[in-house]
Enzyme design. Structure first.
Site, PDB file in Angstrom:
ATOM      1  CG  HIS A 349      10.841  -5.560   4.061  1.00 55.49           C
ATOM      2  ND1 HIS A 349      10.869  -5.060   2.786  1.00 55.49           N
ATOM      3  CD2 HIS A 349      11.685  -6.611   4.068  1.00 55.49           C
ATOM      4  CE1 HIS A 349      11.679  -5.786   2.051  1.00 55.49           C
ATOM      5  NE2 HIS A 349      12.199  -6.731   2.802  1.00 55.49           N
ATOM      6  CE  LYS A 535      -1.245   2.962  -0.284  1.00 54.19           C
ATOM      7  NZ  LYS A 535       0.170   2.796  -0.579  1.00 54.19           N
ATOM      8  NE  ARG A 536      -2.983  -7.290   3.086  1.00 57.36           N
ATOM      9  CZ  ARG A 536      -2.858  -8.603   3.329  1.00 57.36           C
ATOM     10  NH1 ARG A 536      -2.361  -9.406   2.407  1.00 57.36           N
ATOM     11  NH2 ARG A 536      -3.244  -9.129   4.466  1.00 57.36           N
ATOM     12  CE  LYS A 541      -0.039  -0.868   3.902  1.00 53.59           C
ATOM     13  NZ  LYS A 541       1.211  -0.562   3.163  1.00 53.59           N
ATOM     14  CB  THR A 643       6.824  -0.714  -4.109  1.00 57.75           C
ATOM     15  OG1 THR A 643       5.867  -1.600  -3.532  1.00 57.75           O
ATOM     16  CG2 THR A 643       8.181  -0.938  -3.478  1.00 57.75           C
ATOM     17  CE  LYS A 647       4.720  -1.873  -7.906  1.00 56.77           C
ATOM     18  NZ  LYS A 647       4.140  -2.785  -6.910  1.00 56.77           N
TER      19      LYS A 647
END
Ligand code: 475
Length: 800
Positions: A349, A535-536, A541, A643, A647
């Site tokens: 992952h 998100k985290r 990110k 992911t 969404k």
């Protein structure tokens, strides 16, 4: 299932009274919730029993998804929807003056996972059941789930999540199916006189593993799979040597707490114990069940079960399965090894190096002496076999035991028949770069399985308004087959449909605005662009890039108050690992930027910044439907898939994003012009790595916009962030900006401006939004699990 409103009302009232000795006039929400859950459980219990019987009788091959995390969120509405009784129950409750949504709020989120990996596992659980595939979960029943986040003075504060305080109506404790897991002690091998080496043990620490089963109810079908979660307990009969309180404490610790770290390897003993605990317990149960119900030859078990290793945390499945087959069931080594390869498969992952799990050899040897012997033997045999075939370098680079450490990814790849990444780009990177040496040796093992999402939760439950409009426009077939959304394309020029989509989005924004008001006391303008990054919190990110852009917009407005700008609300939701100092500094900085902007009277409602507390599945179900824009701005190559991007797409948000992870497939599916792409490509990033010629300081010095923004972090312009501002400033300008934030800044600003321009044309924007929804079909996790079923697990769906 078939259920009349009358029947439901009767069942519910009876249950309320029998369970709580109360009635509708006096019952509180907790009692109403518990009674309702109990009725629902009653409704699926028979289906569950029948499906278990069907599985046993047909002896069909089943898959077991081993994951140290699951992140299902709330189950009430999902169970109602899947049973096909959501509306009946809602109406029945209404007759009693009860709002289903208010009852649903009572249920705590089941949050025994951190982020993407855990949520994916839960999407798979829903999809496996809903596609009729026999696939079960196996994990840990943590007493405390992921911490609750509070924001105090702009800082993240972590509070315990004691989600089980009021009980958990969905689970079933199966004390009869408890097994023992053993640790430590000594092991030695003795010849049994027939040439077999038999292990003997001394002074082992024993832990009782008790399974709790949670049904995974399929969508309007007859499948109910199982998510088995293990709780650690002290065995009743104990060696006096171990009968002390310290032992008791240690034993119950095993399932006490979820490690709150995402994408990071933490080499603590307790974590290793957790990993072995649920792996051993899960495999023992599978083997007992196989022997008990099927009475088949143990040597054929590979035809009946598949075990999936979700990231490396369950990698000990490989040696533990070998141990059980060889030591406990008397299978010869070679046969056991062939079976293990056939049964096991593995998903990677992340390529972040800090997440690569490896354990000191000494630690494994002490804690799991027999497992250690088996790993050594696997490594020894493999080395001997491969050396003449592929040469010393390749063998060395891919060894399980290297430099005094056990490499868990190597163990997972070597001990399984399939290794997959979670989006095309990610799987290519595994083959070409990260795991290239393995690819050279075992090319046939590598494959891609692009992630997906459980669309039932992420639109049918989270966005009933949009779901209703889609029903009216194209009918309901999409609820069973997300590809059917393609039919929406026929309405891309239909004024009425476009208007309805706009109206639905507006209403979802109103719903979120109310939640923002309640949680943060901030009033936001529902006509503004709702621009969301949830998100985290992680440097790769690049929430920071978003924050720097917000500062730019703010300065633009300060310089020129008359500027014609579409109002924006920037919404963040993110938890940082408690030990991740830098990520926590970014949270503080975002909060102080928010304070500064939200309290600046000259800005009015042209710009608002909201950092929502305690981002979790339930909050996501309110935030994502309300988004006009989803931020997917990771540095190319770093986000394995993502992911939430799917969404957002499903809910008609447009993505602003880099060519990373599944974004690439999303951009391609949605079609040109329907999303906003910017930033370095993966190849450009790798080119910088090769040449080592990135210089962030130059950008700071030469780009006046960047210069001003970064200075604002350290010169008091943004108040209350003295040390955090400096820390971030230094990370960019002194430590050379590891994630190329400054390098991508200009292009991000450009893409953001284009986004605003398109938003001015509401028709064009809504058409782009429609195209995203219409093309989201392939990102259903129903598609993903079918691919796993066909290509990796070789399991077949039940025919209804
Ligand atoms: C990726 N979690 C996403 C998602 O495939 C991807 C690691 C170590 C310990 C605890 N948790 C982790 C992850 O590595 C993780 O969540 N990875 C994520 O998996 C599903 O969509 O890109 O970052």
């Amino acid at each position: 299932m078939k259920l009349s409103k009358k029947q439901f009302k009767q069942d519910f009232e009876e249950r309320l009274t029998s369970k709580f000795a109360t009635d509708l006039t006096k019952a509180g929400y907790q009692e109403i919730y518990d009674a309702l859950a109990s009725v629902v459980k009653h409704y699926y219990a028979n289906i569950w029993v029948a499906d278990n019987q069907y599985k046993d009788e047909t002896g069909k091959k089943q898959a077991y998804y081993f994951s140290i995390e699951f992140l299902p969120g709330k189950m009430l509405k999902s169970n109602l929807l899947n049973l096909g009784i959501l509306n009946t129950v809602r109406e029945g409750l209404n007759d009693f003056g009860i709002e289903l949504d208010e009852v649903a709020k009572i249920e705590p989120d089941m949050a025994i996972g951190n982020g993407g990996l855990g949520r994916l596992a839960s999407c798979f659980m829903d999809s496996l059941a809903s596609t009729g595939l026999p696939g079960n979960g196996n994990g840990i029943r943590y007493r405390y789930g992921l911490f609750k986040q509070k924001i105090v003075d702009g800082y993240q504060v972590e509070l315990p999540d004691s989600w089980l305080n009021n009980g958990n109506p969905w689970e079933v404790r199966r004390a009869d199916k408890a097994v023992e897991v053993t640790f430590g002690g000594e092991v030695w091998l003795e010849d049994d006189g027939k040439g077999n080496l038999i292990p003997h043990y001394k002074d082992q620490e024993r832990v009782l593993a008790v399974p709790y089963d949670t049904p995974m109810v399929g969508f309007e079908n007859t499948t109910v799979n199982n998510m088995c979660l293990w709780r650690s307990e002290v065995p009743e009969e104990l060696d006096p040597k171990f009968q002390n309180l310290d032992y008791m404490r240690q034993t119950s610790m095993l399932s006490a707490e979820l490690y709150p770290d995402d994408s990071n390897y933490d080499g603590r003993l307790l974590r290793l114990k957790q990993e072995y605990f649920f792996v051993s317990a899960g495999l023992q149960r599978i083997l007992h069940h196989y022997k008990g119900t099927q009475k088949k030859d143990i040597r054929k078990i590979g035809d009946y079960i598949a075990v999936h290793i979700n990231d490396t945390h369950p990698a000990l499945c490989v040696p533990e399965f070998m141990r059980l087959l060889v030591d406990e069931y008397g299978v010869g080594w070679n046969r056991a090894w062939d079976t293990t390869l056939k049964v096991m498969s593995y998903t990677n992952h992340t390529i972040l190096s800090e997440a690569l799990e490896k354990w000191p050899e000494e630690m494994i040897k002490q804690l799991l002496p027999r497992i250690y012997q088996i790993i050594v033997e696997i490594d020894r045999r493999r080395t001997a076999e491969l050396l003449p075939k592929v040469g010393a370098t390749l063998v060395h680079n891919t060894r399980i035991i290297k430099d005094g450490q056990i490499h868990m990814a190597n163990l997972s790849i070597i001990g399984s028949h399939s290794t997959n990444g979670v989006a095309k780009l990610h799987s290519d990177l595994l083959k070409d770069v990260e795991l290239h040496d393995f690819y050279e040796i075992y090319p046939e093992r590598f494959n891609n399985k692009t992630n997906g999402i459980a669309d039932r939760r992420w639109i049918q439950i989270a966005n009933e308004r949009l779901s209703g409009i889609i029903d009216e426009t194209i009918g309901k077939s999409w609820r069973h087959d997300l590809d059917e959304l393609k039919l929406l394309k026929n309405f891309n020029n239909d004024e009425k449909t476009l208007e309805q989509l706009q109206k639905a989005k507006f209403d979802d924004k109103l719903r979120l605005a109310a939640v923002i008001k309640e949680q943060k006391g901030i009033t936001v303008n529902p006509d503004a662009i709702f621009d969301v990054q949830v998100k985290r919190l992680h440097a790769y990110k690049r929430q920071l890039l978003n924050a720097l852009h917000i500062l730019k917009l703010y300065f633009d407005l300060k310089d020129n108050p008359e500027l014609d700008r579409i109002p924006r609300v920037f919404i963040f939701g993110a938890k940082a690992a408690p030990s991740y100092h830098y990520a926590k500094s970014i949270i503080k900085v975002i909060n102080e930027i928010a304070n500064m902007i939200n309290n600046d009277q000259t800005i009015k409602d042209k710009l608002k910044v909201v950092f929502m507390e305690n981002y979790n599945v339930s909050l996501a179900e309110v935030i994502i439907p309300a988004a006009n824009v989803g931020e997917q701005i990771s540095l190319a190559s770093k986000e394995a898939s993502g992911t939430s991007n799917m969404k957002f797409m499903l809910n008609g948000a447009l993505t602003i994003g880099t060519l990373d992870g599944a974004n690439i497939e999303i951009f391609e599916a949605a079609g040109d012009g329907n999303n906003f792409v910017f930033g370095l490509t993966k190849d450009e990033v790798y080119e910088y790595y090769r040449n080592g010629n990135y210089n962030a300081r130059d950008i700071y010095e030469q780009n006046p916009v960047v210069n001003r923004i970064l200075n604002a972090l350290i010169d008091g312009t943004v108040p209350n962030i003295k040390s955090e501002g400096r820390e971030i400033f230094d990370s960019l300008t002194v430590y050379n900006d590891e994630y190329f934030v400054l390098r991508d800044f200009n292009d991000y600003v450009r893409a953001q401006a284009e986004l605003e321009k398109l938003y001015r044309d509401q028709k064009a924007w809504t058409q782009a939004s429609l195209m995203n929804i219409a093309n989201v079909g392939r990102f259903s996790s129903d598609r993903t699990v079918r691919e796993y079923a066909d290509d990796i697990w070789y399991i077949k769906a039940k025919k209804e």
